[in-house]
Enzyme design. Structure first.
Site, PDB file in Angstrom:
ATOM      1  N   ARG A  36       0.794  -1.223   0.000  1.00 33.82           N
ATOM      2  CA  ARG A  36       0.000   0.000   0.000  1.00 33.82           C
ATOM      3  C   ARG A  36       0.831   1.281   0.000  1.00 33.82           C
ATOM      4  O   ARG A  36       0.279   2.358   0.017  1.00 33.82           O
ATOM      5  CB  ARG A  36      -0.934   0.014   1.221  1.00 33.82           C
ATOM      6  CG  ARG A  36      -2.018  -1.025   1.101  1.00 33.82           C
ATOM      7  CD  ARG A  36      -3.081  -0.844   2.167  1.00 33.82           C
ATOM      8  NE  ARG A  36      -4.206  -1.709   1.897  1.00 33.82           N
ATOM      9  CZ  ARG A  36      -4.220  -3.020   2.124  1.00 33.82           C
ATOM     10  NH1 ARG A  36      -3.171  -3.592   2.649  1.00 33.82           N
ATOM     11  NH2 ARG A  36      -5.274  -3.736   1.836  1.00 33.82           N
ATOM     12  N   HIS A 123      -0.902 -12.610   9.428  1.00 33.34           N
ATOM     13  CA  HIS A 123      -1.403 -12.900   8.087  1.00 33.34           C
ATOM     14  C   HIS A 123      -0.788 -14.181   7.510  1.00 33.34           C
ATOM     15  O   HIS A 123      -0.788 -14.383   6.300  1.00 33.34           O
ATOM     16  CB  HIS A 123      -1.169 -11.709   7.152  1.00 33.34           C
ATOM     17  CG  HIS A 123      -1.966 -10.502   7.553  1.00 33.34           C
ATOM     18  ND1 HIS A 123      -1.559  -9.209   7.332  1.00 33.34           N
ATOM     19  CD2 HIS A 123      -3.152 -10.403   8.208  1.00 33.34           C
ATOM     20  CE1 HIS A 123      -2.471  -8.367   7.807  1.00 33.34           C
ATOM     21  NE2 HIS A 123      -3.435  -9.064   8.357  1.00 33.34           N
ATOM     22  N   CYS A 156      -3.216 -31.788  -2.719  1.00 27.54           N
ATOM     23  CA  CYS A 156      -2.697 -32.475  -1.539  1.00 27.54           C
ATOM     24  C   CYS A 156      -2.486 -33.970  -1.807  1.00 27.54           C
ATOM     25  O   CYS A 156      -3.387 -34.653  -2.286  1.00 27.54           O
ATOM     26  CB  CYS A 156      -3.688 -32.286  -0.395  1.00 27.54           C
ATOM     27  SG  CYS A 156      -3.199 -33.073   1.145  1.00 27.54           S
ATOM     28  N   ILE A 246      13.536   3.146   8.357  1.00 26.06           N
ATOM     29  CA  ILE A 246      13.390   2.186   9.465  1.00 26.06           C
ATOM     30  C   ILE A 246      14.707   1.507   9.813  1.00 26.06           C
ATOM     31  O   ILE A 246      15.005   1.268  10.982  1.00 26.06           O
ATOM     32  CB  ILE A 246      12.308   1.140   9.101  1.00 26.06           C
ATOM     33  CG1 ILE A 246      10.933   1.818   9.103  1.00 26.06           C
ATOM     34  CG2 ILE A 246      12.319  -0.042  10.070  1.00 26.06           C
ATOM     35  CD1 ILE A 246       9.851   1.007   8.442  1.00 26.06           C
TER      36      ILE A 246
HETATM   37 ZN   LIG Z   1      -5.281 -32.594   2.216  1.00 26.24          ZN
END
Ligand SMILES: [Zn+2]
Length: 256
Positions: A36, A123, A156, A246
């Site tokens: 942002r 997050h 998966c 920073i």
């Molecule tokens: Zn799975």
């Protein structure tokens, strides 16, 4: 800026229960674009923000393929923590850090040597992939190896009851449309209620609910120090605002 740094430094020195909230601004010096800021990914290309939404991820295989390919392409770009990340490790060594909350998914606080037990990645993290069906987690590197070998929309392969799960994989980051992890949020709220200093670094403090830790800490009597290159949404709540680089300002705040 010198006055603000010395005032902020005195507050940090006197604090015993520091909660830190970091955002993209702490990682831009490590070569990670923020979202942002003036040069941000979403400022320049609002379409990119849409592509990061959870519904789009689930429904559009082409978006997933593009995202996995982009991840493979940038995996060799090694990002290193900078002096800002390292300064926060010093705060922890002085035994004054209660919690380090980060909005970043880059894992650079871990790489800098911060104690994982004291880090909340609100997050999520891109160092892991998660299955959206069975919840199994695995190292991102393993999934990227599959993509690099031609499995361009990986699912998966966790075996459940004799068959592969087959659920959708996604980086274990929180996308738009996904809920935050409740225990992480609760832990952040509790820590901010008990803080005597809240240090917000490199965040525009415009992303909720996590930005609420600032007013929460303020109400509980904590001092608020904001370090950011640009104005934030909560500058008026701060006891000190340090508007500076920073990687320079943060080491100056915590140096012995
Ligand atoms: Zn799975």
């Amino acid at each position: 800026v010198a006055d603000e740094i010395s005032t902020a430094r005195a507050l940090v020195t006197n604090a015993r229960h520091v909660v830190v909230l970091t955002g993209a601004g702490i990682s831009t010096a490590s070569g990670i674009p923020d979202f942002r800021g003036p040069e941000g990914v979403w400022t320049k290309d609002p379409h990119a923000e849409m592509l990061s939404s959870f519904d789009v991820w689930r429904s559009d295989p082409e978006v997933r393929r593009r995202a996995w390919r982009a991840r493979v392409a940038r995996r060799d770009t090694v990002r290193q923590p900078n002096d800002g990340h390292r300064a926060l490790v010093q705060l922890e060594r002085d035994d004054r850090l209660d919690l380090l909350i980060t909005q970043n998914i880059d894992g650079l606080h871990h790489l800098a040597g911060s104690n994982p037990q004291l880090i909340v990645e609100i997050h999520g993290s891109e160092r892991e992939a998660v299955c959206l069906r069975c919840g199994a987690r695995q190292a991102m590197a393993i999934v990227l190896d599959r993509v690099a070998l031609g499995d361009d929309d990986p699912h998966c392969d966790n075996v459940l009851g004799g068959t592969a799960c087959g659920g959708l994989l996604k980086s274990s980051t929180i996308s738009f449309g996904q809920s935050l992890v409740a225990t992480d949020l609760l832990r952040s709220e509790r820590a901010s209620q008990h803080a005597d200093l809240l240090l917000a670094v490199g965040s525009t403090l415009s992303v909720y609910p996590i930005a609420n830790v600032v007013p929460t800490a303020k109400r509980a009597g904590a001092q608020i120090v904001i370090v950011n290159g640009q104005p934030t949404e909560m500058d008026d709540l701060a006891d000190v605002v340090v508007r500076d680089d920073i990687t320079v300002a943060l080491p100056a705040l915590v140096a012995d």
